[in-house]
Design an enzyme around this catalytic site. Structure first.
Site, short mmCIF file in Angstrom:
data_model
loop_
_atom_site.label_atom_id
_atom_site.label_comp_id
_atom_site.label_asym_id
_atom_site.label_seq_id
_atom_site.Cartn_x
_atom_site.Cartn_y
_atom_site.Cartn_z
N ASP A 17 24.45 11.85 1.90
CA ASP A 17 24.09 9.83 1.52
C ASP A 17 24.97 10.25 0.62
OD1 ASP A 17 22.55 7.50 1.37
OD2 ASP A 17 20.65 8.98 0.08
N ASN A 65 18.59 3.51 10.38
CA ASN A 65 19.33 3.07 10.46
C ASN A 65 19.98 1.53 10.78
OD1 ASN A 65 20.94 5.79 8.72
ND2 ASN A 65 19.87 4.59 8.09
C1 IPE Z 1 19.43 8.79 5.47
O1 IPE Z 1 20.50 8.35 5.01
C2 IPE Z 1 19.99 9.14 6.99
C3 IPE Z 1 21.14 9.58 6.78
C4 IPE Z 1 21.51 10.00 5.77
C5 IPE Z 1 21.97 9.23 8.30
P1 IPE Z 1 19.32 7.25 4.08
O2 IPE Z 1 20.19 6.07 2.87
O3 IPE Z 1 19.86 6.04 4.94
O4 IPE Z 1 18.19 7.70 3.53
P2 IPE Z 1 16.91 6.66 2.83
O5 IPE Z 1 16.79 5.60 3.70
O6 IPE Z 1 18.02 6.01 1.45
O7 IPE Z 1 15.81 7.38 2.74
C1 IPE Z 2 24.83 7.46 3.70
O1 IPE Z 2 24.92 7.44 2.87
C2 IPE Z 2 25.59 7.24 5.56
C3 IPE Z 2 24.78 6.50 6.18
C4 IPE Z 2 23.04 6.30 5.72
C5 IPE Z 2 24.57 6.14 7.55
P1 IPE Z 2 24.23 5.13 2.27
O2 IPE Z 2 25.05 4.56 3.21
O3 IPE Z 2 23.09 5.80 2.88
O4 IPE Z 2 25.04 5.25 1.17
P2 IPE Z 2 23.99 4.88 -0.26
O5 IPE Z 2 22.94 5.48 -0.08
O6 IPE Z 2 23.79 3.46 0.41
O7 IPE Z 2 24.67 5.32 -1.74
MG MG Z 3 21.41 6.39 1.65
#
Ligand code: IPE
Ligand code: IPE
Ligand code: MG
Length: 226
Positions: A17, A65
């Site tokens: 994340d 996602n």
């Molecule tokens: C969790 O990250 C999913 C992945 C790392 C692929 P998100 O950024 O989507 O999670 P939430 O929605 O903040 O919990």
């Molecule tokens: C994790 O990084 C990647 C995926 C969930 C695909 P994020 O895109 O969730 O990054 P933040 O949480 O917005 O910083």
């Molecule tokens: Mg995230």
């Protein structure tokens, strides 16, 4: 201290994340954060393989996602093609790649054919490797996995822990020893709910593109801490 032989039995699972926040801090678009995250994953794979770790499972894209802006989703899809295309590196590090997620033929599956092909090719082309198993969770959600496993178990007449185990997306996947979540969030976000039942949890403030070898060692230390 965790010795080299015991690391072969270790399973680390990472919720990668913070790519968006990494980019924002640098005044870059979110897509640049995902690109940096994919590159860092390649480095983390190399470090874990060289440490002799047996299993690394990473959350690349969740069933939740898909609601992100289409351009961001397209970019993340292309990065999965790139990731599954790293066959030469995987072979050089003796890493066997696997995938878990919603089966491509299941209603609601949205994985485009070009990503399906990259996944299938990478699995075939690294099948002979005997070192670390890298599993990428793509279009993955643990609740959907458990509903499917329960349904398949019930069709066979019984629902037990063993029957659920044998109907998970990857029935060979051992239980997780330590689950890592980067970027300061302390959520599990529908990742491997069944498989992490007895795992330690390592939360770190580092964003995923900054997750490094020292962080891996800090997570490993938790496994043997009392
Ligand atoms: C969790 O990250 C999913 C992945 C790392 C692929 P998100 O950024 O989507 O999670 P939430 O929605 O903040 O919990
Ligand atoms: C994790 O990084 C990647 C995926 C969930 C695909 P994020 O895109 O969730 O990054 P933040 O949480 O917005 O910083
Ligand atoms: Mg995230």
């Amino acid at each position: 201290m965790v010795g080299p032989s015991s690391l072969a039995n270790v399973h680390i699972a990472c919720i990668m994340d913070g790519n968006g926040r990494w980019a924002k801090r640098r005044g870059l678009p979110r897509t640049a954060g995902h690109t940096a995250g994919e590159e860092n994953l390649a480095e983390v794979v190399r470090v874990c393989a060289q440490r002799g770790i047996g299993r690394l499972t990473v959350f690349g894209f969740s069933t939740e996602n898909w609601v992100r802006p289409p351009a961001e989703v397209r970019h993340i899809l292309s990065l999965h093609k790139k990731l599954f295309g790293r066959v030469d590196e995987l072979n050089a590090n003796n890493v066997r790649i696997q995938w878990i997620g919603r089966p491509f033929d299941e209603p609601g599956s949205r994985t485009p054919a070009y990503v399906q092909r990259a996944i299938q090719r990478a699995i075939t082309d690294t099948a002979g490797n005997t070192g670390m198993v890298l599993t990428v969770a793509f279009d993955y959600g643990s609740r959907a996995e458990l509903v499917r496993a329960s349904r398949l178990s019930a069709q066979l007449g019984e629902v037990t822990e063993t029957s659920i185990d044998s109907h998970l997306y990857d029935p060979e996947m051992p239980r997780v020893d330590v689950v890592v979540r980067t970027s300061g969030e302390s959520r599990i976000s529908n990742f491997l709910l069944w498989q992490i039942a007895g795992a330690k949890v390592y939360f770190t403030e580092r964003t995923w593109p900054d997750f490094d070898a020292q962080e891996i060692d800090a997570a490993l230390k938790l496994i043997h801490a009392t």
